[in-house]
Write a protein that holds these residues in place. Structure first.
Motif, PDB file in Angstrom:
ATOM      1  N   TRP A 288     -14.447 -42.336-112.274  1.00 19.29           N
ATOM      2  CA  TRP A 288     -14.136 -43.279-113.352  1.00 19.29           C
ATOM      3  C   TRP A 288     -14.552 -44.705-113.012  1.00 19.29           C
ATOM      4  CZ3 TRP A 288     -13.050 -40.027-116.975  1.00 19.29           C
ATOM      5  CH2 TRP A 288     -12.223 -38.930-116.759  1.00 19.29           C
ATOM      6  N   ILE A 290     -12.908 -48.376-114.227  1.00 22.00           N
ATOM      7  CA  ILE A 290     -11.731 -48.908-114.918  1.00 22.00           C
ATOM      8  C   ILE A 290     -11.920 -50.406-115.111  1.00 22.00           C
ATOM      9  CG2 ILE A 290      -9.221 -49.079-114.954  1.00 22.00           C
ATOM     10  CD1 ILE A 290     -10.697 -46.751-112.432  1.00 22.00           C
ATOM     11  N   VAL A 300     -10.720 -46.752-119.352  1.00 20.81           N
ATOM     12  CA  VAL A 300     -11.248 -45.822-118.356  1.00 20.81           C
ATOM     13  C   VAL A 300     -12.547 -45.235-118.902  1.00 20.81           C
ATOM     14  CG1 VAL A 300     -10.791 -43.769-116.969  1.00 20.81           C
ATOM     15  CG2 VAL A 300      -8.898 -45.293-117.615  1.00 20.81           C
ATOM     16  N   LEU A 345      -4.867 -41.364-113.146  1.00 22.38           N
ATOM     17  CA  LEU A 345      -6.278 -41.192-113.459  1.00 22.38           C
ATOM     18  C   LEU A 345      -6.687 -39.719-113.462  1.00 22.38           C
ATOM     19  CD1 LEU A 345      -7.767 -44.149-111.383  1.00 22.38           C
ATOM     20  CD2 LEU A 345      -7.383 -44.062-113.861  1.00 22.38           C
TER      21      LEU A 345
END
Length: 392
Positions: A288, A290, A300, A345
């Protein structure tokens, strides 16, 4: 302009009052398991002594150690009478907390005993960014200020070793500093600075000298540039991705983007994330990207495709910093709204959030089954009870 009965509404525009009302409604949400503090939160870093804790710079003039797992404050480091804008940890044994303040000074404390340490005075305006470095086995502190200066300090003696400014392109207030872990050596650190102008500068610093590193364009081998110019305005955050093979540089900017600047391409743009509005912070994992900033959302992005995967909404004022926790599966965000929020996450959790948003957008209400059928009232009975309560 709207005039209200509250004194706080006088001289407010309709837009300002609408914004205040929207934030007041949003303030009660529990997204991200908020830890509510009593001040504006301006920056944060991981606590090196406790993997589940953060060191947070507060507008009340303190650094607060917060355990995000326990949801509580562990210690408060006090001293400045003005807002603390930045925080770093390092020094001998990696056990010193440093805090840059609006009072133009850098304060320090022992991380374990909370005993106040040396104060570093030399900036002529707000201190905006600080990092710790080691050169020739000696501890140094590097700070950047609204006075457009970068100062290198001897941690032990408090003396100023270097005062650095760009002599070729006018440098504005320093916003962010980062040590390049790949190009630095035991004898010299390579420092990267971002400022209120769009230029990103690199500096090679030794104990006795410093120089600005000139950049060579890979597409134009004979051209030399004195700075990295990939953004249109203020560079708020610099972050080296130490998990990637090339340790590329990530940046966030007031131009509404976060970018990956490729080391192999002489720190030119490799990926662009269009977050929107001012992007105050960026961090990455293997999966990811962010980002967060003025629009209050933590976003995200899928690192492989560059597409937005999930928006984590919960903050009701500007998000000022992001910290990836040690487990790599959670990110904490801090905000002007005075809350610390921690987000999973894991893909399954992000998918759940997306599903709930889709259902809400389509008018599907989330059902909560009662524990027992006893004692339930009809809508008419509830209205009758409310009326009786009002009469009482």
């Amino acid at each position: 302009m709207r005039q209200g009965t509250s004194a706080g509404h006088y001289f407010q525009t309709d837009a300002e009052q609408a914004l205040a009302e929207r934030r007041a409604v949003k303030a009660g949400n529990k997204n991200g398991n908020p830890i509510e503090l009593k001040s504006k939160l301006l920056a944060a870093i991981p606590d090196p002594s406790a993997p589940g804790s953060l060191l947070i710079a507060e507008s009340t003039g303190s650094v607060r150690r917060v355990d995000v797992d326990a949801g509580e404050t562990k210690h408060v480091f006090r001293g400045p009478s003005a807002p603390v804008t930045c925080v770093a940890a390092g020094g001998p044994g990696n056990n010193t907390v440093f805090a840059g303040s609006w009072d133009k000074d850098i304060w320090s404390w022992d991380l374990l005993t909370r005993t106040p340490g040396r104060k570093y005075s030399g900036h002529t305006d707000f201190v905006k960014a600080i990092v710790c470095a080691k050169i020739d086995s000696k501890n140094y502190l590097i700070s950047g200020g609204a006075d457009k200066k970068i100062i290198v300090w001897d941690v032990e003696t408090g003396s100023r070793i270097h005062t650095i400014q760009d002599q070729t392109v006018s440098m504005m207030a320093i916003q962010s500093l980062a040590i390049d872990p790949l190009d630095s050596t035991p004898e010299a650190v390579v420092l990267v600075s971002g400022s209120s102008d769009p230029h990103i500068r690199r500096w090679r610093i030794t104990s006795s000298a410093f120089e600005q590193i000139k950049e060579t364009s890979p597409s134009e081998p004979n051209s030399v540039r004195h700075s990295i110019l990939e953004h249109e305005t203020t560079v708020y955050k610099l972050f080296f991705d130490t998990e990637s093979e090339d340790v590329d540089l990530w940046t966030s900017s007031g131009d509404g983007t976060a970018k990956c600047l490729s080391r192999r391409k002489a720190f030119t743009t490799d990926d662009t994330i269009r977050h929107g509005d001012h992007v105050r912070a960026v961090t990455v994992t293997e999966q990811w990207i962010i980002t967060a900033g003025r629009d209050e959302d933590v976003k995200v992005w899928d690192r492989a495709s560059g597409k937005l995967y999930c928006t984590l909404d919960g903050h009701y004022n500007e998000v000022t910093d992001l910290v990836l926790l040690a487990d790599g599966n959670r990110v904490s965000s801090v905000s002007i709204d005075g809350t610390v929020r921690t987000w999973s996450l894991h893909k399954s959790e992000l998918d759940r959030i997306n599903k709930e948003k889709d259902e809400k957008a389509n008018g599907v209400e989330k059902e909560t089954a009662p524990e027992s059928g006893e004692g339930l009232m009809t809508a008419e009975e509830e209205a009758e009870l409310a009326a009786l309560m009002d009469e009482d």
